[in-house]
Scaffold this motif. Structure first.
Motif, PDB file in Angstrom:
ATOM      1  N   TYR A 170      11.489  14.351   0.661  1.00 51.63           N
ATOM      2  CA  TYR A 170      11.495  13.551   1.891  1.00 51.63           C
ATOM      3  C   TYR A 170      10.828  12.190   1.705  1.00 51.63           C
ATOM      4  CZ  TYR A 170      12.986  17.951   3.800  1.00 51.63           C
ATOM      5  OH  TYR A 170      13.692  19.114   4.045  1.00 51.63           O
ATOM      6  N   ALA A 171      10.566  11.812   0.473  1.00 55.14           N
ATOM      7  CA  ALA A 171       9.991  10.491   0.188  1.00 55.14           C
ATOM      8  C   ALA A 171      11.047   9.598  -0.437  1.00 55.14           C
ATOM      9  CB  ALA A 171       8.797  10.629  -0.754  1.00 55.14           C
ATOM     10  N   ASP A 172      11.120   8.363   0.028  1.00 59.09           N
ATOM     11  CA  ASP A 172      11.988   7.372  -0.591  1.00 59.09           C
ATOM     12  C   ASP A 172      11.256   6.717  -1.753  1.00 59.09           C
ATOM     13  OD1 ASP A 172      13.992   7.890   1.261  1.00 59.09           O
ATOM     14  OD2 ASP A 172      13.209   6.414   2.691  1.00 59.09           O
ATOM     15  N   ARG A 173      11.957   5.856  -2.471  1.00 54.92           N
ATOM     16  CA  ARG A 173      11.362   5.186  -3.625  1.00 54.92           C
ATOM     17  C   ARG A 173      10.106   4.415  -3.210  1.00 54.92           C
ATOM     18  NH1 ARG A 173      13.015   3.589  -8.647  1.00 54.92           N
ATOM     19  NH2 ARG A 173      15.111   4.415  -8.256  1.00 54.92           N
ATOM     20  N   GLY A 174       9.051   4.601  -3.968  1.00 52.13           N
ATOM     21  CA  GLY A 174       7.790   3.911  -3.700  1.00 52.13           C
ATOM     22  C   GLY A 174       6.894   4.610  -2.703  1.00 52.13           C
ATOM     23  N   GLU A 175       7.395   5.649  -2.034  1.00 47.21           N
ATOM     24  CA  GLU A 175       6.586   6.381  -1.066  1.00 47.21           C
ATOM     25  C   GLU A 175       5.894   7.576  -1.715  1.00 47.21           C
ATOM     26  OE1 GLU A 175       9.388   5.356   2.845  1.00 47.21           O
ATOM     27  OE2 GLU A 175       9.371   7.392   1.983  1.00 47.21           O
ATOM     28  N   HIS A 176       4.843   8.048  -1.051  1.00 43.46           N
ATOM     29  CA  HIS A 176       4.085   9.203  -1.528  1.00 43.46           C
ATOM     30  C   HIS A 176       4.031  10.240  -0.411  1.00 43.46           C
ATOM     31  CE1 HIS A 176       2.304   7.160  -5.125  1.00 43.46           C
ATOM     32  NE2 HIS A 176       2.560   6.095  -4.387  1.00 43.46           N
ATOM     33  N   VAL A 177       4.107  11.518  -0.796  1.00 41.74           N
ATOM     34  CA  VAL A 177       3.928  12.615   0.158  1.00 41.74           C
ATOM     35  C   VAL A 177       2.608  13.291  -0.174  1.00 41.74           C
ATOM     36  CG1 VAL A 177       4.909  14.690   1.171  1.00 41.74           C
ATOM     37  CG2 VAL A 177       6.415  12.925   0.281  1.00 41.74           C
ATOM     38  N   VAL A 178       1.675  13.232   0.774  1.00 39.56           N
ATOM     39  CA  VAL A 178       0.304  13.645   0.501  1.00 39.56           C
ATOM     40  C   VAL A 178      -0.127  14.737   1.477  1.00 39.56           C
ATOM     41  CG1 VAL A 178      -2.096  12.858   0.309  1.00 39.56           C
ATOM     42  CG2 VAL A 178      -0.220  11.303  -0.268  1.00 39.56           C
ATOM     43  N   PRO A 179      -0.591  15.887   0.997  1.00 34.62           N
ATOM     44  CA  PRO A 179      -1.181  16.868   1.910  1.00 34.62           C
ATOM     45  C   PRO A 179      -2.348  16.232   2.651  1.00 34.62           C
ATOM     46  CG  PRO A 179      -0.896  17.799  -0.287  1.00 34.62           C
ATOM     47  CD  PRO A 179      -0.650  16.331  -0.407  1.00 34.62           C
ATOM     48  N   VAL A 180      -2.450  16.486   3.934  1.00 39.46           N
ATOM     49  CA  VAL A 180      -3.511  15.862   4.716  1.00 39.46           C
ATOM     50  C   VAL A 180      -4.884  16.211   4.153  1.00 39.46           C
ATOM     51  CG1 VAL A 180      -4.614  15.844   6.986  1.00 39.46           C
ATOM     52  CG2 VAL A 180      -2.128  15.626   6.792  1.00 39.46           C
ATOM     53  N   ALA A 181      -5.042  17.408   3.599  1.00 40.67           N
ATOM     54  CA  ALA A 181      -6.323  17.787   3.007  1.00 40.67           C
ATOM     55  C   ALA A 181      -6.727  16.875   1.861  1.00 40.67           C
ATOM     56  CB  ALA A 181      -6.271  19.233   2.523  1.00 40.67           C
ATOM     57  N   ALA A 182      -5.750  16.238   1.224  1.00 39.39           N
ATOM     58  CA  ALA A 182      -6.057  15.357   0.092  1.00 39.39           C
ATOM     59  C   ALA A 182      -6.361  13.930   0.515  1.00 39.39           C
ATOM     60  CB  ALA A 182      -4.887  15.359  -0.897  1.00 39.39           C
ATOM     61  N   LEU A 209       3.506   8.402   2.969  1.00 43.74           N
ATOM     62  CA  LEU A 209       2.844   7.095   2.972  1.00 43.74           C
ATOM     63  C   LEU A 209       3.739   6.043   2.337  1.00 43.74           C
ATOM     64  CD1 LEU A 209      -0.686   8.197   1.656  1.00 43.74           C
ATOM     65  CD2 LEU A 209       0.000   7.859   4.047  1.00 43.74           C
ATOM     66  N   SER A 210       3.676   4.848   2.883  1.00 43.14           N
ATOM     67  CA  SER A 210       4.353   3.726   2.249  1.00 43.14           C
ATOM     68  C   SER A 210       3.638   3.376   0.950  1.00 43.14           C
ATOM     69  CB  SER A 210       4.339   2.516   3.178  1.00 43.14           C
ATOM     70  OG  SER A 210       3.008   2.013   3.321  1.00 43.14           O
ATOM     71  N   ALA A 211       4.236   2.488   0.174  1.00 40.65           N
ATOM     72  CA  ALA A 211       3.609   2.059  -1.077  1.00 40.65           C
ATOM     73  C   ALA A 211       2.245   1.441  -0.814  1.00 40.65           C
ATOM     74  CB  ALA A 211       4.519   1.074  -1.800  1.00 40.65           C
ATOM     75  N   GLU A 212       2.062   0.860   0.378  1.00 41.94           N
ATOM     76  CA  GLU A 212       0.781   0.245   0.733  1.00 41.94           C
ATOM     77  C   GLU A 212      -0.188   1.232   1.380  1.00 41.94           C
ATOM     78  OE1 GLU A 212       3.809  -1.008   1.814  1.00 41.94           O
ATOM     79  OE2 GLU A 212       3.897  -2.268  -0.004  1.00 41.94           O
ATOM     80  N   GLY A 213       0.262   2.455   1.642  1.00 38.95           N
ATOM     81  CA  GLY A 213      -0.611   3.476   2.209  1.00 38.95           C
ATOM     82  C   GLY A 213      -0.473   3.681   3.699  1.00 38.95           C
ATOM     83  N   GLY A 214       0.487   3.039   4.341  1.00 35.23           N
ATOM     84  CA  GLY A 214       0.665   3.232   5.774  1.00 35.23           C
ATOM     85  C   GLY A 214       1.329   4.561   6.080  1.00 35.23           C
TER      86      GLY A 214
END
Length: 499
Positions: free
Chosen positions: A319-331, A376-381
């Motif tokens: 579910y992430a596009d190029r440059g995006e990150h999928v982060v568990p909220v715990a992390a 998250l976007s590449a910038e962390g949003g």
């Protein structure tokens, strides 16, 4: 009086035999691990409805608990949302305690002996886990398991945050995600006629008329008690029993050890319901305007036993596009993101918008830091959310019907129209869990929520969130109440209320 060796001493002895290079770090980390577990225990003492606590009084910047047997337990003022290890010592009458296991033993309240053992394991395992910690908040992992393995301390509010009593030191080093191992999953052949399969079970996990069930090596050795050739190289995620196959799915395995609070098997009923739940999750996500994705269950199988079963689930990375990150909220707490100006409010806005919209539709997510992930976007949003593992959601048939959503075949235990039950599930996990732990304190949580909640429509659910105490699971009460099998609850001060 002779006392048996503590969990700390047992772990130190094992560590000296299998990884002596880690022993100095383990020993140096014990004081911090005791404080971390004591902080979680003190939160429970200060806020949970424990039957052996008669009353609580503020005193000179601290808190005094009046116990029913006449003793006094004193410590600092307790912020129920704070996550740093700020409790170093408490006093039982005039005796200081810095060891949560010893304190629990000497409290000698009902069921405290067994719980004290769990806390001893939690301290020792936490100190061992921290020997693997690397603090690089500005370096983002490039794999889904890399994010998961940054979560070293376990549950942010559970005193048994690292309790792994069924695991030896060698087991923890071999299977604990924080140690970043590669785990070889075995494949147990089961005749298809003796197997319940839902969804699509892949061809490479079949052998003629047999279904090949992925099995965790610990499970094979300690529960199934059978040799099991390791065939699939996988990386453990923060739940330990779920592992990522590089380039493939996440594999949820049965693991018959008590970790934190639960024995991690997989019920036959959950396998039977998995495809229905997965489809239901997709339908819910389709109504969320692209703000929420649900990881699909690809296939699930069991040999009609909770000890021999597996679930294949797609990786949240799809579910992430190029440059995006999928982060568990715990992390998230392992990054600098929560300290960026405006970021906590932006994340709270996204999380509450999604959670409350799902609740209005009729679905209360158990959106704690392990189940809930943020894209998250590449910038962390924060852009959108991903949710995994629908096994513990609660669903309101009446609310679904109002919105024209069908829910055939959902397990009866999930169904309730009681708004208290629904709100407990969502608010306790999302606000009292995911958002609180990311914020790290009551004041930071209030700041993140305040502006966002004012913007929300004044529905009955939002009114309850704004005006009522916040429900959270009473984790210590649950561990010391073996006669109660369901969830028990505490009511915390509402973070939106000042003072």
């Amino acid at each position: 009086m002779h006392r048996p060796p503590t969990a700390e001493a047992e772990v130190a002895e094992e560590l000296a035999a299998v990884r002596p290079d880690l022993l100095p770090g383990f020993t140096a980390g014990l004081a911090g691990a005791r404080a971390a577990v004591l902080t979680r225990l003190w939160r429970a003492c200060a806020h949970e409805p424990l039957p052996w606590v008669a009353g609580r009084d503020a005193a000179r910047g601290g808190l005094v608990l009046r116990l029913r047997d006449g003793r006094r337990l004193a410590g600092p003022a307790a912020d129920p949302y704070r996550t740093d290890a700020y409790v170093r010592v408490v006093h039982l009458d005039d005796v200081p305690y810095d060891d949560p296991a010893r304190l629990t033993t000497d409290l000698a309240v009902p069921h405290s002996a067994g719980f004290a053992g769990e806390l001893g394991h939690s301290v020792a395992s936490l100190a061992l886990s921290r020997t693997a910690r690397e603090n690089h908040p500005d370096e983002w992992p490039d794999s889904d398991w890399g994010w998961e393995q940054r979560v070293v301390d376990g549950h942010p509010y559970h005193p048994g945050c690292r309790s792994r009593p069924g695991f030896s030191v060698a087991d923890q080093l071999a299977y604990g995600p924080e140690h970043r191992p590669v785990v070889g999953l075995g494949l147990v052949p089961v005749p298809a006629s003796g197997c319940l399969v839902t969804g699509v079970w892949p061809r490479d996990l079949r052998d003629g008329g047999k279904v090949l069930l992925p099995v965790h090596p610990w499970q094979a050795a300690h529960v199934l008690k059978r040799p099991c050739e390791e065939r699939i190289a996988a990386r453990p995620l923060m739940s330990l029993r779920t592992l990522a196959v590089p380039g493939g799915p996440h594999v949820k395995t049965a693991l018959g050890a008590r970790l934190t609070s639960s024995v991690r098997d997989i019920s036959v009923a959950s396998i039977a319901a998995s495809a229905t739940l997965s489809s239901f999750g997709e339908e819910l996500a389709a109504r969320m305007d692209g703000l929420l994705h649900m990881t699909r269950t690809l296939g699930a199988a069991t040999a009609h036993s909770p000890d021999l079963a597996a679930v294949l689930r797609e990786s949240p990375r799809v579910y992430a596009d190029r440059g995006e990150h999928v982060v568990p909220v715990a992390a998230l707490a392992t990054t600098a993101l929560p300290r960026r100006p405006g970021w906590p409010a932006a994340f709270a806005r996204l999380a509450l918008t999604v959670g409350l919209r799902a609740l209005e539709l009729g679905v209360a997510l158990e959106a704690h830091g392990q189940n809930l992930l943020v894209v998250l976007s590449a910038e962390g949003g924060p852009l959108r959310l991903v949710y995994r593992d629908l096994a513990d959601i609660r669903v309101s048939p009446a609310r679904l019907a109002r919105h024209g959503v069908a829910a055939p075949g959902l397990p009866p235990r999930m169904l309730t129209d009681d708004p208290v039950v629904l709100r407990r599930k969502l608010f306790g996990s999302l606000v009292g869990g995911a958002l609180a732990a990311t914020a790290g304190s009551g004041e930071a949580l209030r700041e993140a929520l305040e502006g966002v909640v004012r913007e929300l429509p004044r529905t009955p659910d939002v009114v309850a969130l704004r005006e009522e105490p916040l429900p959270v699971k009473a984790l210590t009460l649950m561990r010391t109440s073996p006669e109660d099998t369901g969830d028990l609850w505490a009511r915390l001060p509402n973070p939106l209320h000042r003072g």
